[in-house]
Write a protein that holds these residues in place. Sequence first.
Motif, PDB file in Angstrom:
ATOM      1  N   ALA A 250      47.080  -8.006  68.423  1.00 16.15           N
ATOM      2  CA  ALA A 250      46.500  -9.261  68.918  1.00 16.15           C
ATOM      3  C   ALA A 250      45.177  -8.996  69.622  1.00 16.15           C
ATOM      4  O   ALA A 250      44.184  -9.726  69.431  1.00 16.15           O
ATOM      5  CB  ALA A 250      47.481  -9.965  69.846  1.00 16.15           C
ATOM      6  N   PHE A 251      45.162  -7.951  70.443  1.00 14.02           N
ATOM      7  CA  PHE A 251      43.915  -7.487  71.043  1.00 14.02           C
ATOM      8  C   PHE A 251      43.886  -5.974  70.990  1.00 14.02           C
ATOM      9  O   PHE A 251      44.874  -5.330  71.339  1.00 14.02           O
ATOM     10  CB  PHE A 251      43.761  -7.945  72.505  1.00 14.02           C
ATOM     11  N   PRO A 252      42.782  -5.395  70.539  1.00  8.75           N
ATOM     12  CA  PRO A 252      41.523  -6.058  70.215  1.00  8.75           C
ATOM     13  C   PRO A 252      41.367  -6.482  68.757  1.00  8.75           C
ATOM     14  O   PRO A 252      40.454  -7.243  68.434  1.00  8.75           O
ATOM     15  CB  PRO A 252      40.483  -4.985  70.547  1.00  8.75           C
ATOM     16  N   HIS A 253      42.231  -6.005  67.857  1.00  6.19           N
ATOM     17  CA  HIS A 253      41.906  -6.098  66.436  1.00  6.19           C
ATOM     18  C   HIS A 253      41.757  -7.534  65.947  1.00  6.19           C
ATOM     19  O   HIS A 253      40.731  -7.891  65.343  1.00  6.19           O
ATOM     20  CB  HIS A 253      42.958  -5.358  65.620  1.00  6.19           C
ATOM     21  N   HIS A 254      42.764  -8.362  66.189  1.00  2.58           N
ATOM     22  CA  HIS A 254      42.669  -9.720  65.662  1.00  2.58           C
ATOM     23  C   HIS A 254      41.683 -10.579  66.445  1.00  2.58           C
ATOM     24  O   HIS A 254      41.030 -11.456  65.871  1.00  2.58           O
ATOM     25  CB  HIS A 254      44.053 -10.358  65.640  1.00  2.58           C
ATOM     26  N   GLU A 255      41.554 -10.322  67.724  1.00  2.00           N
ATOM     27  CA  GLU A 255      40.562 -11.045  68.520  1.00  2.00           C
ATOM     28  C   GLU A 255      39.156 -10.765  68.021  1.00  2.00           C
ATOM     29  O   GLU A 255      38.351 -11.685  67.798  1.00  2.00           O
ATOM     30  CB  GLU A 255      40.685 -10.631  69.984  1.00  2.00           C
ATOM     31  N   MET A 256      38.852  -9.492  67.833  1.00  2.31           N
ATOM     32  CA  MET A 256      37.509  -9.109  67.390  1.00  2.31           C
ATOM     33  C   MET A 256      37.247  -9.569  65.964  1.00  2.31           C
ATOM     34  O   MET A 256      36.166 -10.072  65.639  1.00  2.31           O
ATOM     35  CB  MET A 256      37.343  -7.594  67.493  1.00  2.31           C
TER      36      MET A 256
END
Length: 409
Positions: A250-256
């Motif tokens: 969820a953070f950081p990969h999908h947020e970014m």
Amino acid sequence: MYAWPASEVPALPGQGRDLRIHDTATGGLVTLDPGPVARIYVCGITPYDATHLGHAATYNAFDLVQRVWLDTKRQVHYVQNVTDVDDPLLERAERDNIDWVALAEKETALFREDMTALRMLPPRHYIGAVEAIPGIVPLVERLRDAGAAYELDGDIYFSVESDPNFGKVSNLDAAAMRLLSAERGGDPERAGKKNPLDPMLWMAARPGEPSWDGGSLGRGRPGWHIECVAIALDHLGMGFDVQGGGSDLAFPHHEMGASHAQVLTGEFPMAKAYVHAGMVALHGEKMSKSKGNLVFVSQLRHEGLDPAAIRLALLAHHYRADWEWTDQVLQDALARLDRWRAAVSRPDGPSAEALVEEIREALANDLDAPAALAAVDRWTAAQEESGGTDTGAPGVVSRAVDALLGVAL
């Protein structure tokens, strides 16, 4: 890159229900109403230490999503990546004195074997980061030229402040983001960045590390987040139905990734729902490559364990829950598999129509697999206690368990 063969999904009478699923971005259940073709992107493995049970639990969750959609008579356009070049992969290859390409190919092949054994439905597009580089470079150039990215000592960083919706996937505060960024592949302490959270889009070539022609970016290799964005936009476009992965993404990969895509396209959101699976623990600690406390699907298979039992062990836990792998979990799954197989091998049983609807309702309700298993348990118990007169019931149950839960009886 090719995926793995698909197991046949039996057709069931009637039609399934639309999926209600937990969306991390809103913090509640959303009812998904895809068009005739449902679109889903699930982040794939970095190919070393594959396939551990944490991986298997995540892909099992999104396999259920596909099965629910197929039961509604929709087609499914499923895309998954393989991060076949990244720092952890290179570090493992160096540690084991093996070529990084050979390591990635070996582990990806093992992952395919495990997914096939577990009857996970394959993606329509299975794309490696390396093969996606020609599509990644233009996106980084566009972000840079639009002022949403900047150079730092040859590396290119994305400016999170360029996205007014940054933070709306994970809903974390800045302090929590900074902590997780440091733990999960970011470099918040690097001097010269505009914002400590800014993620790398393009890493300039380092001595002794693989690199590719990046056009105006120079030689280098892509950052982690832009890889998935390029693949998702190329094959699914914006506004696809589900972005999936483990809760640690969820953070950081999908947020970014969401921010990259939203700045590139000017559209919001990247995905209609951000869906995250829980973590699996062993001996009281989350299974992780850094700790080395992993249980591998291939190891269990080589010990002679039926993959259907592994799948039942995964299904016994709600996909969003964190849970622990124990010998008891495995023994319970083996006992359940024996009971179910004995039940469907009998010549008749109680009517199965209500059971099929119970399974459908359970899965439509945020993929409540434990409730679906309990429904099959009740049908099995009723058959053991008083039998039945419906000669078609065992076959219907067998097909339903296969089609909706992915378990071959």
